[in-house]
Motif scaffolding. Structure first.
Motif, short mmCIF file in Angstrom:
data_model
loop_
_atom_site.label_atom_id
_atom_site.label_comp_id
_atom_site.label_asym_id
_atom_site.label_seq_id
_atom_site.Cartn_x
_atom_site.Cartn_y
_atom_site.Cartn_z
N GLY A 2 0.85 -1.18 0.00
CA GLY A 2 0.00 0.00 0.00
C GLY A 2 0.88 1.23 0.00
O GLY A 2 1.64 1.47 -0.95
N THR A 3 0.86 1.97 1.12
CA THR A 3 1.67 3.19 1.15
C THR A 3 3.14 2.90 1.53
O THR A 3 3.94 3.82 1.63
N GLY A 4 3.45 1.61 1.78
CA GLY A 4 4.86 1.20 1.89
C GLY A 4 5.61 1.68 3.12
O GLY A 4 6.78 2.02 3.03
N HIS A 5 4.95 1.65 4.28
CA HIS A 5 5.63 2.07 5.51
C HIS A 5 6.35 0.91 6.21
O HIS A 5 7.00 1.12 7.22
N ASP A 17 -1.42 -10.10 5.85
CA ASP A 17 -1.29 -10.44 4.43
C ASP A 17 -1.07 -11.92 4.17
O ASP A 17 -0.77 -12.32 3.06
N VAL A 40 -6.56 -7.81 0.94
CA VAL A 40 -7.80 -7.14 1.31
C VAL A 40 -7.99 -5.95 0.37
O VAL A 40 -7.11 -5.11 0.22
N ARG A 87 5.43 3.02 24.32
CA ARG A 87 4.00 3.40 24.25
C ARG A 87 3.26 2.70 25.37
O ARG A 87 3.44 1.50 25.58
C1 LIG Z 1 6.52 6.58 11.04
C2 LIG Z 1 5.64 5.39 11.33
C3 LIG Z 1 4.67 5.49 12.31
C4 LIG Z 1 3.84 4.39 12.61
N1 LIG Z 1 2.88 4.51 13.59
C5 LIG Z 1 2.08 3.46 13.86
C6 LIG Z 1 1.06 3.55 14.86
O1 LIG Z 1 0.86 4.59 15.49
N2 LIG Z 1 0.31 2.44 15.12
C7 LIG Z 1 0.48 1.28 14.43
O2 LIG Z 1 -0.22 0.30 14.69
N3 LIG Z 1 1.42 1.18 13.46
C8 LIG Z 1 2.22 2.22 13.16
N4 LIG Z 1 3.18 2.10 12.19
C9 LIG Z 1 3.30 0.83 11.47
C10 LIG Z 1 2.30 0.78 10.31
O3 LIG Z 1 1.00 0.67 10.79
C11 LIG Z 1 2.56 -0.42 9.44
O4 LIG Z 1 3.84 -0.25 8.90
C12 LIG Z 1 1.51 -0.58 8.35
O5 LIG Z 1 1.64 -1.83 7.78
C13 LIG Z 1 1.68 0.49 7.31
O6 LIG Z 1 0.74 0.36 6.27
P1 LIG Z 1 1.21 0.61 4.76
O7 LIG Z 1 0.01 0.56 3.86
O8 LIG Z 1 2.10 1.76 4.65
O9 LIG Z 1 2.06 -0.65 4.62
P2 LIG Z 1 2.82 -1.36 3.43
O10 LIG Z 1 4.28 -1.25 3.70
O11 LIG Z 1 2.33 -0.95 2.10
O12 LIG Z 1 2.36 -2.80 3.80
C14 LIG Z 1 2.60 -3.30 5.07
C15 LIG Z 1 2.32 -4.76 5.16
O13 LIG Z 1 0.94 -4.94 5.03
C16 LIG Z 1 0.63 -5.83 3.99
N5 LIG Z 1 -0.47 -5.27 3.22
C17 LIG Z 1 -0.48 -4.07 2.58
N6 LIG Z 1 -1.66 -3.91 1.95
C18 LIG Z 1 -2.39 -5.03 2.19
C19 LIG Z 1 -3.68 -5.46 1.80
N7 LIG Z 1 -4.45 -4.70 1.02
N8 LIG Z 1 -4.13 -6.67 2.20
C20 LIG Z 1 -3.34 -7.46 2.98
N9 LIG Z 1 -2.11 -7.09 3.39
C21 LIG Z 1 -1.64 -5.89 3.00
C22 LIG Z 1 1.88 -5.94 3.13
O14 LIG Z 1 2.06 -7.26 2.71
C23 LIG Z 1 3.00 -5.54 4.06
O15 LIG Z 1 3.64 -6.63 4.64
C24 LIG Z 1 4.01 3.17 11.89
C25 LIG Z 1 5.00 3.08 10.88
C26 LIG Z 1 5.80 4.16 10.59
C27 LIG Z 1 6.86 4.03 9.52
#
Ligand SMILES: Cc1cc2nc3c(=O)[nH]c(=O)nc-3n(C[C@H](O)[C@H](O)[C@H](O)COP(=O)(O)OP(=O)(O)OC[C@H]3O[C@@H](n4cnc5c(N)ncnc54)[C@H](O)[C@@H]3O)c2cc1C
Length: 468
Positions: free
Chosen positions: A81-84, A201, A206, A361
């Motif tokens: 998704g947004t790759g965090h 995942d 999803v 936290r």
């Molecule tokens: C600066 C920062 C702050 C954060 N703060 C918090 C916080 O306050 N609370 C918290 O809980 N987390 C926090 N996180 C962690 C964050 O919630 C996870 O990294 C989350 O997965 C980010 O979503 P994304 O779409 O960017 O992930 P992506 O990197 O795109 O994906 C993350 C994972 O989710 C899976 N995934 C993505 N899309 C789907 C889909 N559609 N269906 C099934 N699986 C999928 C992927 O396989 C991958 O392994 C933080 C991360 C960062 C970098």
């Protein structure tokens, strides 16, 4: 228009890639193609996926077609998704589904629910829910992908009062390894509904989720910044204070080594700073100010606490909104004492070998309570979540990893052995996935994996392997 360069596809016949491009509405991209780097880019830039093929899905039909294509060719599937969250388990080869084009929210003010598409950032949900007097259980950074965050548990700013984001999911649209698009609820498929909320995942992609929103419009929140020289006193006071506060108060404490850059306020530049973050929600927000008095008495050098609309909740942590290269680790912790503070500060103070952010936290409250419909989110009984991260722009991975390991070893007497899935973003993430779950949860996930994804098609992730 679908863009791909068949000549450059490394593992797939050009004619097959071309045929796939004709069946999906979004772009299909292969290595060397003009858009390849842009399609796999995310917030975390340290280790990007390097798939054989990327489908930039525009909807559930594209996701289905991509998964069918991958299974027909015996290829693994990754999703971004947004790759965090990229970690040491970035995909090499296979098919990557990029969901960032699937951004959309439908808020139903009557039911207090919202439908959220796979690639939607929390900021969009927050802004669309606010006019109805509602808010989601979003986290510290507004740009986080709502769906991946929620499937990984989702520790929100208000979680001590309302539980994990995963506890508020009503339904999930998911494409499973057999290429079926299913609408999964607690009634339609209780096992899969349980596994997706926490197993993320491992069971499919999803494409959208139905969530319950909360009747929250504002909070009392912000940050207090203290001179790192007073870290022991601030940490000890915060720990003691967290044992007294009501569930309406969520908070965290971080020790940050700030770089000396003009973008920062002058008092923070190039200094070790303790940053305490607060988010208080209640019908009457005036209760927040007396609650934070013990911390305020320690004389913060900056104090931003105020009543905020929920739409500005992202200012509480002020996490950097721009992509970067991070290496980190995480640990669930039990009750803490002065010994734990000393162990953290001995390794994370001004003499630490690498610059870092160390964070605790506060958990407990509704996080610790069983949700109305059970899910696979682990370690609800932990008292604190510990995170450490360092930017690779500021130190080398060969220095960072041992420094993080030394700190984790020092705090081991206070850790529970568990980790939080959403915060497992380090080089070691592939080897420690099991620690996200209690043993019984992991056994059930493993059993369900062999039913829903027996070939382990979804393995380029924090992988739960099918039972043998
Ligand atoms: C600066 C920062 C702050 C954060 N703060 C918090 C916080 O306050 N609370 C918290 O809980 N987390 C926090 N996180 C962690 C964050 O919630 C996870 O990294 C989350 O997965 C980010 O979503 P994304 O779409 O960017 O992930 P992506 O990197 O795109 O994906 C993350 C994972 O989710 C899976 N995934 C993505 N899309 C789907 C889909 N559609 N269906 C099934 N699986 C999928 C992927 O396989 C991958 O392994 C933080 C991360 C960062 C970098």
């Amino acid at each position: 228009m679908n863009r791909f360069d068949p000549q450059r596809s490394t593992a797939l016949a050009p004619s097959e890639v071309e045929a796939l491009a004709g069946r999906v509405s979004g772009p299909v991209v292969t290595p060397g193609g003009e858009q390849y780097d842009a399609e796999r880019a995310g917030y975390q830039i340290v280790r990007s996926h390097r798939p054989d093929l990327i489908v930039g899905a525009v909807g559930a039909a594209d996701v289905r077609t991509a998964v069918e294509f991958a299974t027909d060719h015996g290829l693994p599937v990754a999703v971004q998704g947004t790759g965090h969250a990229l970690s040491g388990i970035a995909a090499e080869g296979g098919v990557l589904v990029n969901t960032t084009r699937m951004s959309g929210v439908r808020v139903n003010p009557e039911t207090g629910e919202a439908w959220v598409a796979a690639g939607t950032p929390w900021s969009r949900v927050v802004h669309e829910a606010a006019p109805a007097g509602l808010a989601p259980l979003s986290g510290s950074l507004p740009s986080l992908g709502a769906v991946a965050y929620t499937l990984g548990g989702g520790l929100g700013l208000l979680s001590r009062r309302y539980g994990y984001a995963a506890d508020h999911v009503r339904g999930l649209d998911v494409v499973t390894a057999d290429g079926r698009l299913r609408n999964v609820t607690a009634n339609s498929d209780p096992d899969l509904f349980w596994a997706l909320r926490g197993g993320r995942d491992n069971f499919g992609i999803v494409t959208g989720m139905e969530i319950g929103l909360l009747p929250v419009t504002a909070l009392y929140g912000g940050g207090m910044f203290f001179d790192g020289a007073n870290a022991i006193g601030v940490f000890e006071t915060w720990i003691q204070w967290t044992t007294t506060v009501p569930d309406e108060m969520s908070s965290s404490i971080a020790l940050i080594s700030f770089p000396d850059v003009p973008a920062l306020p002058e008092p923070l530049r190039g200094r070790h700073i303790v940053h305490v973050r607060f988010a208080y929600t209640a019908d009457d927000l005036s209760g927040g100010e007396p609650l934070v008095a013990p911390l305020r008495a320690l004389d913060p050098i900056i104090d931003t606490l105020n009543e905020l609309p929920y739409t500005q909740a992202g200012t509480i942590y002020n996490d950097p909104p721009v992509p970067g290269a991070f290496e980190g680790d995480t640990a669930m912790m039990g009750p803490l004492d002065a010994g734990a503070v000393r162990a953290i500060l001995d390794h994370a103070g001004p003499h630490a070998p690498v610059p870092h952010i160390v964070e605790l936290r506060h958990l407990g409250g509704r996080i610790a309570a069983p949700p109305p419909v059970g899910n696979a989110v682990g370690h609800r009984d932990a008292s604190y979540l510990f995170n450490i991260s360092s930017r690779l722009e500021r130190a080398d991975i060969d220095e960072i990893r041992p420094a993080h390991d030394r700190l984790l070893k020092a705090i081991a007497p206070w850790t529970t052995g568990g980790r939080a899935l959403n915060f497992m973003n380090g080089e070691n993430a592939g080897t420690v996935v099991d620690t996200a779950y209690e043993a019984t949860t992991l056994r059930r996930l493993t059993r369900l994996k062999s039913i829903y994804d027996p070939q382990n098609t979804f393995r380029h992730n924090h992988n739960i392997r099918p039972a043998e």
